[in-house]
Design an enzyme around this catalytic site. Sequence first.
Site, PDB file in Angstrom:
ATOM      1  N   ASP A  43      41.651 -88.150 -52.157  1.00  0.00           N
ATOM      2  CA  ASP A  43      41.368 -88.497 -53.567  1.00  0.00           C
ATOM      3  C   ASP A  43      40.014 -89.116 -53.831  1.00  0.00           C
ATOM      4  O   ASP A  43      39.614 -90.040 -53.131  1.00  0.00           O
ATOM      5  CB  ASP A  43      42.330 -89.611 -54.030  1.00  0.00           C
ATOM      6  CG  ASP A  43      43.732 -89.143 -54.207  1.00  0.00           C
ATOM      7  OD1 ASP A  43      43.942 -87.955 -54.417  1.00  0.00           O
ATOM      8  OD2 ASP A  43      44.634 -90.007 -54.123  1.00  0.00           O
ATOM      9  N   THR A  75      38.990 -94.285 -53.820  1.00  0.00           N
ATOM     10  CA  THR A  75      39.332 -93.211 -52.872  1.00  0.00           C
ATOM     11  C   THR A  75      40.634 -93.544 -52.167  1.00  0.00           C
ATOM     12  O   THR A  75      41.009 -94.710 -52.028  1.00  0.00           O
ATOM     13  CB  THR A  75      38.232 -93.018 -51.795  1.00  0.00           C
ATOM     14  OG1 THR A  75      38.152 -94.197 -50.988  1.00  0.00           O
ATOM     15  CG2 THR A  75      36.871 -92.732 -52.416  1.00  0.00           C
ATOM     16  N   ASN A  76      41.322 -92.500 -51.732  1.00  0.00           N
ATOM     17  CA  ASN A  76      42.579 -92.703 -51.018  1.00  0.00           C
ATOM     18  C   ASN A  76      42.855 -91.489 -50.141  1.00  0.00           C
ATOM     19  O   ASN A  76      42.329 -90.400 -50.413  1.00  0.00           O
ATOM     20  CB  ASN A  76      43.729 -92.913 -52.024  1.00  0.00           C
ATOM     21  CG  ASN A  76      44.910 -93.685 -51.440  1.00  0.00           C
ATOM     22  OD1 ASN A  76      44.976 -93.937 -50.236  1.00  0.00           O
ATOM     23  ND2 ASN A  76      45.849 -94.054 -52.299  1.00  0.00           N
ATOM     24  N   GLU A  87      46.935 -85.634 -49.196  1.00  0.00           N
ATOM     25  CA  GLU A  87      46.068 -85.731 -50.375  1.00  0.00           C
ATOM     26  C   GLU A  87      44.786 -86.470 -50.030  1.00  0.00           C
ATOM     27  O   GLU A  87      44.809 -87.443 -49.280  1.00  0.00           O
ATOM     28  CB  GLU A  87      46.839 -86.488 -51.467  1.00  0.00           C
ATOM     29  CG  GLU A  87      46.230 -86.430 -52.839  1.00  0.00           C
ATOM     30  CD  GLU A  87      47.120 -87.135 -53.889  1.00  0.00           C
ATOM     31  OE1 GLU A  87      48.337 -86.893 -53.936  1.00  0.00           O
ATOM     32  OE2 GLU A  87      46.547 -87.938 -54.641  1.00  0.00           O
ATOM     33  N   ARG A 132      47.584-108.348 -48.494  1.00  0.00           N
ATOM     34  CA  ARG A 132      48.461-107.191 -48.590  1.00  0.00           C
ATOM     35  C   ARG A 132      49.156-106.879 -47.265  1.00  0.00           C
ATOM     36  O   ARG A 132      50.241-106.295 -47.256  1.00  0.00           O
ATOM     37  CB  ARG A 132      47.605-106.005 -49.026  1.00  0.00           C
ATOM     38  CG  ARG A 132      48.390-104.838 -49.482  1.00  0.00           C
ATOM     39  CD  ARG A 132      47.443-103.866 -50.142  1.00  0.00           C
ATOM     40  NE  ARG A 132      47.948-102.525 -50.050  1.00  0.00           N
ATOM     41  CZ  ARG A 132      47.226-101.448 -50.279  1.00  0.00           C
ATOM     42  NH1 ARG A 132      45.951-101.569 -50.600  1.00  0.00           N
ATOM     43  NH2 ARG A 132      47.760-100.264 -50.185  1.00  0.00           N
ATOM     44  N   GLU A 179      38.738 -90.897 -57.472  1.00  0.00           N
ATOM     45  CA  GLU A 179      39.069 -91.190 -58.870  1.00  0.00           C
ATOM     46  C   GLU A 179      37.961 -92.060 -59.437  1.00  0.00           C
ATOM     47  O   GLU A 179      37.533 -93.008 -58.787  1.00  0.00           O
ATOM     48  CB  GLU A 179      40.399 -91.939 -58.974  1.00  0.00           C
ATOM     49  CG  GLU A 179      41.588 -91.005 -58.994  1.00  0.00           C
ATOM     50  CD  GLU A 179      42.893 -91.742 -59.245  1.00  0.00           C
ATOM     51  OE1 GLU A 179      43.834 -91.111 -59.727  1.00  0.00           O
ATOM     52  OE2 GLU A 179      42.969 -92.956 -58.951  1.00  0.00           O
ATOM     53  N   GLY A 201      42.174-104.257 -64.922  1.00  0.00           N
ATOM     54  CA  GLY A 201      43.609-104.503 -64.828  1.00  0.00           C
ATOM     55  C   GLY A 201      44.357-104.286 -66.122  1.00  0.00           C
ATOM     56  O   GLY A 201      45.424-104.863 -66.329  1.00  0.00           O
TER      57      GLY A 201
END
Length: 283
Positions: A108, A124-125, A106, A272, A110, A204
């Site tokens: 992306d 984006t991804n 995929e 992360r 968005e 959020g």
Amino acid sequence: MGFMSKNGLVINLVLFLGLTLCTSLVFGGNFYQDFEVTFGDNRLKRFGKAGNLLTLSLDQVSGSGFRSKKEYLFGRIDMQLKLVSGNSAGTVTAYYLSSEGATHDEIDFEFLGNVTGQPYTVHTNVFTQGKGGREQQFRLWFDPTEKFHTYSVLWNPSMIIFLVDNTPIRVFNNHEAKGVPFPKTQPMKIYSSLWNADQWATQGGLVKTDWSKAPFTAYYRNFNANPDHASATTAFTSGASQSQVLNAWNRRRLRWVQKYFMIYNYCTDVKRFPQGFPVECKF
Ligand SMILES: *[C@@H]1O[C@H](CO)[C@@H](O)[C@H](O)[C@H]1NC(C)=O
């Protein structure tokens, strides 16, 4: 001298007709022929005999979406979008390429709306073999609700370039040699949708959608898919086709975007990835 022989004129005419024909073949986007509704029924509207304008709308009952009938394996996909204007908080306009199944690939874009006067977030991804988590987010250098702008994916066997008005904002390189899967066997369809995500989208989830402003509308035009990825790529790269890298001008453009407009990059999110960044971040 402004003088042209009869032959010259004929040749020019032939060239002109040839070009026009090619252009209409390559730039042949027609929202009736090329796309089908995925949800939202008549919240999706198509206009004009040539079907080159489409609108999606979102109300309190439902959003809407479409997908391409054809699948693509590499190429350059262009779409002009004019995003929901005014108070678009909580709305998400997604525009992406995706294959199907659990190990899908995929690519992306968005667009996360915002309250009036506050900037959209471009999210984006890239998913490969069902695995995403490669988010980069950007601001835009213009108001995306005022006019149409072109958002493109240029996808070839060695790289994926995300483009905004022909400026590269992100490059995802093929690092298969380092063990990172790259999308190159599963054909993808083009998808777009307008939906409500006020659970998380705007600050959020703190800012809720103002339904008194509904229906919300996003506009699409001038869809184009060019399957000839090699010729589409040459404008951006230099070097042999095996080791494609952006040319100097586009590297500068990309750095400009990353310096002034990037607001999140998974490759620098230490919290992360306390054990170290994903492999593709190291190159
Ligand atoms: C909305 O605007 C605020 C304030 O400028 C900003 O912090 C936020 O990231 C913007 N975007 C979204 C999607 O909330």
